[in-house]
Each structure stands twice: as structure tokens, then as C-alpha cells.
Scaffold this active site. Sequence first.
Site, PDB file in Angstrom:
ATOM      1  N   GLU A 157       0.686  -1.247  -0.266  1.00 43.35           N
ATOM      2  CA  GLU A 157       0.347  -0.623   0.425  1.00 43.35           C
ATOM      3  C   GLU A 157       1.057   1.233   0.274  1.00 43.35           C
ATOM      4  O   GLU A 157       0.509   2.259   0.216  1.00 43.35           O
ATOM      5  CB  GLU A 157      -1.217   0.006   1.314  1.00 43.35           C
ATOM      6  CG  GLU A 157      -1.807  -1.478   0.891  1.00 43.35           C
ATOM      7  CD  GLU A 157      -3.428  -0.744   1.823  1.00 43.35           C
ATOM      8  OE1 GLU A 157      -2.594  -0.529   2.995  1.00 43.35           O
ATOM      9  OE2 GLU A 157      -3.969  -1.618   1.665  1.00 43.35           O
ATOM     10  N   GLU A 314      -6.178  -8.078  -0.372  1.00 45.09           N
ATOM     11  CA  GLU A 314      -6.772  -8.094   1.085  1.00 45.09           C
ATOM     12  C   GLU A 314      -7.849  -7.198   0.508  1.00 45.09           C
ATOM     13  O   GLU A 314      -8.434  -7.038   0.081  1.00 45.09           O
ATOM     14  CB  GLU A 314      -5.697  -6.612   1.356  1.00 45.09           C
ATOM     15  CG  GLU A 314      -4.756  -7.098   1.615  1.00 45.09           C
ATOM     16  CD  GLU A 314      -3.761  -6.097   2.397  1.00 45.09           C
ATOM     17  OE1 GLU A 314      -4.479  -5.015   3.582  1.00 45.09           O
ATOM     18  OE2 GLU A 314      -3.115  -6.226   2.298  1.00 45.09           O
TER      19      GLU A 314
HETATM   20  C1  GAL Z   1      -4.564  -2.762   5.409  1.00 45.83           C
HETATM   21  C2  GAL Z   1      -2.176  -3.139   5.056  1.00 45.83           C
HETATM   22  C3  GAL Z   1      -2.496  -4.287   6.016  1.00 45.83           C
HETATM   23  C4  GAL Z   1      -3.182  -4.257   6.624  1.00 45.83           C
HETATM   24  C5  GAL Z   1      -5.432  -4.242   6.603  1.00 45.83           C
HETATM   25  C6  GAL Z   1      -5.711  -4.290   7.521  1.00 45.83           C
HETATM   26  O1  GAL Z   1      -4.738  -1.575   4.585  1.00 45.83           O
HETATM   27  O2  GAL Z   1      -2.438  -3.431   3.840  1.00 45.83           O
HETATM   28  O3  GAL Z   1      -1.472  -4.545   5.988  1.00 45.83           O
HETATM   29  O4  GAL Z   1      -2.767  -3.259   8.079  1.00 45.83           O
HETATM   30  O5  GAL Z   1      -5.469  -3.092   6.159  1.00 45.83           O
HETATM   31  O6  GAL Z   1      -7.485  -4.478   7.501  1.00 45.83           O
END
Ligand code: GAL
Length: 697
Positions: A157, A314
Site C-alpha cells: 500500500e 487483501e
Molecule cells: C491494509 C494493510 C494490511 C493490514 C490491513 C488491515 O491496509 O495493507 O497490512 O493492516 O490493512 O485491514
Amino acid sequence: MKDFYKMQNNARKLLHGADYNPEQWNLDPKILDEDFRLMHQAGFTSVSIGIFSWTKYEPREGCFEFEWMDRLMDRLAKENITAFLATPSASKPMWMSEKYPEVRKVNREGLRERSGGRHNHCPSSLVYRQKVTQINTQLAKRFGNHPALGLWHVGNELGNHLAGECFCSHCLARFRQWLQERYQTLDALTEAWWGHFWNHTITDWEQIDPRDMTIDGMQVDWRRFVSHLHTEFLEIEIAPLKEHSPDILCTNNFMGFCPDFNYHQWSKTLDVISNDSYPNYDGTARTTRTAANTSLEHDLIRALAHNRPWLLMECSPSMVNWMRVNKLKPPHVHRMEVAQAVAHGADGVQYFQWRKGRGGKEKYHGAVVDHDARPDTRVFREVVEVGNMLDDWKGVLGSTTPDSPVAIVYDWESGWALNSSFGIKHPPAPQIGFTDASKELLLDHHWGIWNAGAGCDLIFSDENFATELSKRAIVSAPILHMAEQPVADALLDYVTDGGTLVLTHRSIVVDQSNRVHRGGLPGLGLHEAAGARIEEINSLFEDESVGIRATKTFAEELSGTYQTYEAFGCLHLDDAEVVARYTTGWQSGQPAATRKTHGEGEIWLVAGNFDDNFYNAFYKMLVQRHQLAKVVDITLPMGVHATVRENGETRFIFIINYTPEEKSINIPEGVCDSRAIPLSGSHKLAPFDVCLLQHPV
Ligand code: GAL
């Protein structure tokens, strides 16, 4: 190029995986065994590893320890699970922060950040860039040919902290240098930034300070520059990876509609586009609207990927831990969320996170494996179900979404301009952050298009603009706020040639320096072509609204009354036809929306933030007037949505029920389900159910 969908046993699959951090467990062999046993049960194909592992690789400056990762990679190869190996730049070792303070960001107040947290390196720091090059070179040399390696997960990110901004002397010097290259002279800079206002005439480049929010032209340039710094950073990350492992593709996980960075620019440096998406799917009636917004986000990512398959890097298998209220996803909602991503072109879905850690900020964030490490949990069972679904759907892999006859124009610079301009309904955020004044209007228009059922693509006002426009029957540009003449000309040509263009009170307002176009809005020839101009814009309190009603000609298509909210434009009519008028307040009787033919096409000017019912009726009317075919020839109840992917041989139709109620649809003859079993007649969709149909093209 290595085909990262191809597992070591040569099967090509839709990917299913997660961020995997076994180093948090000191690679405990018992836990590792348990992890892999459970991963196989869940139908995992891939994991992202090493994302926050820099200190583990380099506990002391220059002393590298990769053996642990050798063992993990070997194990992944043995387990037939593909590694998305990260470069560890998203968080830096404590020793580095201490020894080289310049790698730490300086915030808006001029204070250097402490070591902890993450994503807080200075994007221009030469030391950090050199350290990144060094560690990435080592990783690429050591793992670039490893059989488990599928993809480089570059950082994480990128820019995700303080909008990517750093106000250290080096960043400021780089900004000034960037401006000198862009403007050459201070006179040109003054002209662009409207510098005679409030004595904001820069007489020495050294006077420039991007924290002055009252110089709105500078704010847009600052965002351009911050985006540019991160593009440089990405290129620096990727160079050693490409040098030592040219066959391995690179990605960085985007953050959807993140308003801070120009992802269109970044996407040019990446081989694979991936995204992190955390919609608040609480299973209530709101889910349908959230689903429409999420679909648009997926369409954005698909557009950045040039309509090639992308990855959902994710999502959470249950709740997150950072919203105001962190809701669990009710049964089947997770499967719906994953199906939605695939239905919008994703060829893989990963979670944050595989296993909940025992400590740290994310110990209560959703995970596939909870602290009890049991497979007989609701979440684990649903993840297994998703694994089975993705396995069933493997035929979809590599297929793409056909062009839609309807498109929305999107760009980041317009958002920067809107968000840094005082006087619009939302006051500008103290810094341009996640307060995004333009997004609501975008989502509202998309909601209407989504419900009209003819599909939707996002297009950019870039060098392919004219080509993209020419493929569409209807183009909506509700928040194309910033434009120069070539963009306006492309829109005018599109309309002249028969296109239908939708503009709003926010369209074509400022030039690239955030200066308002002269001579009436929308500018650059658009209001002349539209036969009406936005003369004034009024704002509304939260509990205030103004009514709207269609004129006689449009009363059947836009039946009922509608409301405005937030802001609405007062239109000065030239020779356009009035589509709707305001019905309350002192503007009562004045035009709210107009239409005018121009050449073979037409321009609709929709002058305010109107309610959902208006957009639903409006886009339904446009789709019907153009007799556009729906994405599928099936009548879909409200809240049930369809998208299509094709691969030359097969047409895949994804039908998803985004509501908490059972719905039924009538399936025509000649289609099969995902296992090629013929299906027709009445078909029930349980709450949040998904259904994949297919037939030969
Ligand atoms: C994202 C991040 C992850 C984790 C996740 C939690 O923004 O890339 O490492 O923190 O959020 O929702």
C-alpha cells in the site's frame, strides 16, 4: 514471463490466499505444520510473505539473514503454494531510523516522526532508496529463481500514511526543483498559481511551502509532485527485481479510490494491478448500496489493468479493526464479496490475514485462522466454501469483461482540484486526505448506472480518451472538474459524432492550475454546446433539500418528485430543453436539468447533487432511449446484479444477490452452471447468494 497462476503441479487456478506472517510466530515448526494443513483445507494457492520482515532479514546494518526465508520458500514449493514475495520497504528497521533520521518522515508541523508505526519513510530519502535497492537486490538474487516465487509484491500500500507527504528539507527542495522544471520562471509560476492574490507572489523559489492551503494551484501541484516521488520510489524498488529476475511480474497493492495518489500514473510501472478492498458489508439493506460502490472500485482497478485480470490482494474474511464500528460479516456475505471481485475481473482473492497474531495492533483484526486455531469456526468454514467456489470457477481464469456501452470518466487531478478549492459544499480538509468532496457525486451517478443494468466501465482522460469515448453510447463525466482544451474537444467530438454526454455542476470548471475557466461553465465550449450554463451554485444544510420535478416532456420517464442535497446549480438557459425544474424555495421554477442535441449527439446537464431515485430514473431513461441491451437478458429484481466475462469460447454470467432477502430469477434455456450442468427456469437466490451461469459465445 512466469505464469503466476500456474501452481507447481501445473494446474492453473483462480488464486486464493492471504498475507502470511509466520515470522511473528518465530516460524515455530508446529505452527507451520498446522498452517499448511489448514491452508490445504481452505484451498489455498498462494500467500504474500515477508511484507514487514526487514529486521528479520537485516537485524544489524549490513548483516543479512535469509536462511529463514530459504526454509519458508522451500516449504511453500513443497506444499505447492505460490509465494508473492514482498519487498520489505513498508516498514523500516528501528536501527535504520535511529542511525539515519532522514529516513523518517517529517510531518506538517515540521516534526520528524518517531521510529515505530509503518509506511512512514520519507519518499525522497536517498539513504532509504539506497537501502531499498540493496535489500531488493539481495532478495532478487537469492529468490528470483526459486520455484515457489510467483510474483513480487512490491512494498505494501505505497504511500499509506499522511497522504504520502513528507515535509523534510529534502522533499521541499525536490518540490522546488520539480516546479522549476515545470514552470521555468517565477513569472510563469505566479501566473499559474494566481500569485497576485493576497501577496502570494513568489519572488524566490525558496519561499515555496506546500503547507499553505490558500494557494490552491500549489495544492494540485504538490499532489502531482507527491505522486511523482512515489512513482520514482516504485521504479527504484522494481529496478533490481527486474534486473535479477526479469521473468517475475511485479505488483503493488492499491487502496481503491485512494484520492491521494495518481494510480493511473503508477499503474504504468506495474505488471499486475492489485487492490485492497474493505467494504463495510454488514449484511443490512445498506449492503446493496455498498455493493454498487464496491463494484465501481473494482471497475476502477479493472480499468487500471487495461481490462486484464487483476488481483484482490487483501480483503477481510470477517471484520476489520479500524472502522468506527467493526461489524462481523453475516453468513454468506464473505462469499458474495469474493464472487463480486471475480465477477468484476479479478483472477484471485487474498485475505488480510491468514492467522491472528497474539499481539500488536492487528490482533483483533479478522483472519482465516483465529486465536483458537480451529477449523470448526464459522469464518474458517466460509473460507473453505470460498475455496471450493473458486476451484469450481477456474474456467473463468483469464477471461475479460467486454466493453460496456456506458462509461464514467475518472481522474485524480480533478479530485485534487475540488478538494483544495474553498467554497464548495465540503470545506477542504486541512490536508488533502480521505475527505473526498468529489466521490459522493461520482458514487451517486454510478448508482443510477449500476441499476440501469447495461454495465459500466471507467475511462480516463488520457491519450486513449478519444478511442475510449468512441466505444460508448453514453458517457458520464460528473466530476471531471479539471480539464484543458484537448479533453473538452474530445468530448465535443464524441457528442458531435452521436455520443450522449452527461455533465454536472462540477464538470469542466478549472484548468490544470485550478483556475476557473472564463466565459461560463461548463467551460471550454461545453456550455455553448449544452445550451445552458451553471450560473450559481447553492449549498444546503444537512437537513435541507429542494424539490425537483420533471417537465411535461420527461414526466413519464422521470416520474415522481425528487430532491437535491448538498449543492445544486442554478442554470442559465440558452437554447437547451428543460428536463426538470426545482419545485421549492426561491429557485422554484428554475431549470435543474437540461438536454440539448449537438451534432448527432446530445448533452444532458444535471445541475446538482440529486437523490438516488433521480439517478435511477435518469440513467434508466438514457439506457432505454438508446435501447441498450442489458448485460444479461434476465429480469433482475432490485439488489440483484449481473456482470459478464468472456474468453472467446464461453460467456460467464455472474448473478449476485446483494440483499438480505431471498430473490428469484428466471433463467432462460441454453445456459449451464459452473459445472456445465444445464440450468433453466425459476431459480431462487438465497440472501447474498451467488450464481455463475455460462454458455458458448
Ligand atoms: C491494509 C494493510 C494490511 C493490514 C490491513 C488491515 O491496509 O495493507 O497490512 O493492516 O490493512 O485491514
